[in-house]
Design a protein around this motif. Structure first.
Motif, PDB file in Angstrom:
ATOM      1  N   VAL A  99     -59.750 -67.856 -24.377  1.00  0.00           N
ATOM      2  CA  VAL A  99     -58.299 -67.627 -24.429  1.00  0.00           C
ATOM      3  C   VAL A  99     -57.999 -66.129 -24.414  1.00  0.00           C
ATOM      4  N   ARG A 100     -57.009 -65.766 -23.590  1.00  0.00           N
ATOM      5  CA  ARG A 100     -56.575 -64.382 -23.498  1.00  0.00           C
ATOM      6  C   ARG A 100     -55.536 -64.058 -24.563  1.00  0.00           C
ATOM      7  N   VAL A 149     -51.394 -64.204 -15.537  1.00  0.00           N
ATOM      8  CA  VAL A 149     -51.088 -63.648 -16.856  1.00  0.00           C
ATOM      9  C   VAL A 149     -50.962 -64.717 -17.934  1.00  0.00           C
ATOM     10  N   GLU A 185     -51.953 -62.873 -25.982  1.00  0.00           N
ATOM     11  CA  GLU A 185     -50.578 -62.876 -25.444  1.00  0.00           C
ATOM     12  C   GLU A 185     -49.962 -61.530 -25.811  1.00  0.00           C
ATOM     13  N   GLU A 244     -64.975 -66.915 -13.722  1.00  0.00           N
ATOM     14  CA  GLU A 244     -64.945 -65.772 -14.653  1.00  0.00           C
ATOM     15  C   GLU A 244     -65.452 -64.500 -13.975  1.00  0.00           C
ATOM     16  N   LYS A 249     -62.118 -62.498 -23.269  1.00  0.00           N
ATOM     17  CA  LYS A 249     -61.420 -63.660 -23.812  1.00  0.00           C
ATOM     18  C   LYS A 249     -62.017 -64.033 -25.161  1.00  0.00           C
ATOM     19  N   ASN A 265     -52.139 -68.343 -20.013  1.00  0.00           N
ATOM     20  CA  ASN A 265     -53.283 -69.170 -20.397  1.00  0.00           C
ATOM     21  C   ASN A 265     -53.171 -70.581 -19.814  1.00  0.00           C
TER      22      ASN A 265
END
Lengths: 169, 285
Positions: free
Chosen positions: A31-32, B130, A34, B271, A27, B132
């Motif tokens: 935040v991942r 998937v 998109e 996590e 991350k 946020n």
């Protein structure tokens, strides 16, 4: 045509798999990326607004089916993102290698913000404003960072799946 | 002529896709957990679950390796020794260490199952949500293993029985667990020493927020927060009482005298969560 559909499907499934597994561990400040936004915008840049909208719709619907939120919001967002990115690419005359990165960053930021507004209106999102802005900006930044890696790969895959034209005399 | 008609067909396509999206939103909003969209969602999750499990199996060592590299500065002593070894050995050490941790986690989980609920189902976290904006994990056990909706999910050891969340979606081969940090999840809880009761609600990436039923509650930072058992109309609550949720991390000054809040840092590290226990007997442990 069939080949293109299969290739697009594989790209979408791969993106969703990576987003829900590997990128959980990578991350950017929590935040991942998109990845569906990234795929949609890159396809739109390479193939135009029609392909962009179609790929965005398919990618969005696929992501929606994996969420517990109302289905269709991501599909709506990515359809518009794909169409807008494809349209923007047609009007921007530039050979700069940075153009895809900029389009991905701007497209992702706008799309994520739009998604949040729609989800908020449907009473499905109650995140604080500061968090919403943070996710918008960081996912755009993450997308921009990944573009130099993903763009050449996707270009190769998509160009390889284009139907070969036969000219008869 | 053809050039003029092309943009119109694109616009028509976009309008059609947007209309379908809006129809999907409306249909899903009305039908929720039943209907063709819910079935399609279950089918998508069933299709993805084995793939996610396979990808996680492959990518876990890669993630552990890079995660290990990220933590190297804090392991100064190990660093001295490891510096003399080559890159392959470094990788091996990281993998071995991760396996030891995994082994200890599994032993703890077995002990936890014996202590909490012998019928509980142990599961491996195979993927995460998937989005946020949604805090869920996918586990490798589903209805075929006895997993049902609303079953509580725990982790930790007999000495630290920690609440993870609640099952919100089940397919034959996988299940989705809504984590306690999600905004859609609320848990009745008590503060350790005071036994004061309140409602704990997820805040996403931030610490959980607990509001008290009694406005005159005196709370100190660092106090543990546990689940509270209750019974309503003969039905026990979803979560077993006495499970650790976290510690009070911040006292929020009240804006009025009738409301009082504290923030609670979850005990579970979501996590790195790998193994969980799905309890079969909600509220009765």
């Amino acid at each position: 045509m069939t080949r293109r559909v299969i290739v697009t499907g594989l790209v979408i499934v791969t993106g969703l798999l990576l987003q829900s597994t590997l990128f959980w561990q990578f991350k950017l400040l929590g935040v991942r990326p998109e990845l569906m936004f990234l795929v949609t915008i890159v396809v739109a840049i390479l193939e135009g607004p029609q392909e962009g909208a179609t790929t965005g719709f398919a990618a969005g619907l696929a992501q929606d089916f994996l969420l517990n939120q109302p289905k269709g919001v991501t599909a709506l967002t990515l359809t518009l993102v794909g169409y807008s990115a494809g349209l923007a690419r047609q009007y921007i005359v530039s050979a700069s290698p940075l153009l895809p990165t900029i389009l991905v960053a701007v497209g992702t930021a706008t799309g994520v913000a739009f998604y949040q507004v729609v989800a908020f209106l449907l009473d499905q999102l109650q995140e604080p404003f500061a968090f919403a802005v943070r996710v918008t900006l960081l996912s755009a930044l993450y997308g921009a960072i990944l573009t130099p890696i993903v763009y050449p790969l996707l270009r190769r895959v998509i160009e390889g799946s284009r139907p070969t034209r036969v000219v008869r005399f | 002529m053809a050039i003029r008609r092309r943009p119109r067909s694109t616009r028509l396509l976009v309008v059609t896709l947007v209309s379908i999206s809006l129809a999907v939103i409306t249909l899903d909003y009305r039908q929720r957990d039943s209907g063709p969209l819910a079935i399609a969602g279950d089918a998508a999750k069933t299709f993805m679950a084995p793939l996610q499990e396979a990808v996680t199996t492959v990518t876990q060592p890669i993630g552990a390796f890079f995660s290990g590299l990220a933590h190297l500065p804090s392991l100064a002593n190990d660093n001295e020794r490891l510096r003399e070894e080559n890159a392959a050995l470094l990788t091996q050490v990281q993998v071995d260490a991760a396996q030891q941790v995994e082994l200890q986690e599994l032993v703890d989980l077995l002990d936890l199952r014996d202590a909490l609920d012998p019928q509980a189902v142990a599961a491996v976290v195979t993927a995460n949500g998937v989005s946020n904006f949604e805090y869920t994990v996918t586990i490798d056990k589903g209805s075929a293993d006895g997993i049902e909706l609303d079953q509580p999910v725990a982790a930790g050891s007999p000495d630290a029985q920690m609440l993870v969340g609640r099952v919100v979606a089940v397919t034959a081969v996988s299940a989705e667990v809504l984590l306690i940090i999600d905004r859609d999840l609320a848990v009745a809880a008590t503060i350790g020493d005071t036994r004061e009761a309140g409602l704990l609600e997820g805040q996403g990436a931030s610490d959980l927020r607990m509001s008290f039923f009694d406005s005159g509650t005196l709370v100190e930072g660092g106090e543990p927060v546990f689940t509270q058992g209750y019974e309503l109309d003969g039905q026990s609550g979803v979560y077993p009482p006495g499970m650790l949720i976290g510690q009070v991390s911040r006292l929020i000054p009240s804006e009025n005298e009738t409301q009082q809040y504290v923030e609670v840092r979850p005990a579970v590290d979501f996590e790195t969560l790998r193994f969980v226990l799905v309890l079969q007997t909600p509220g009765s442990a």
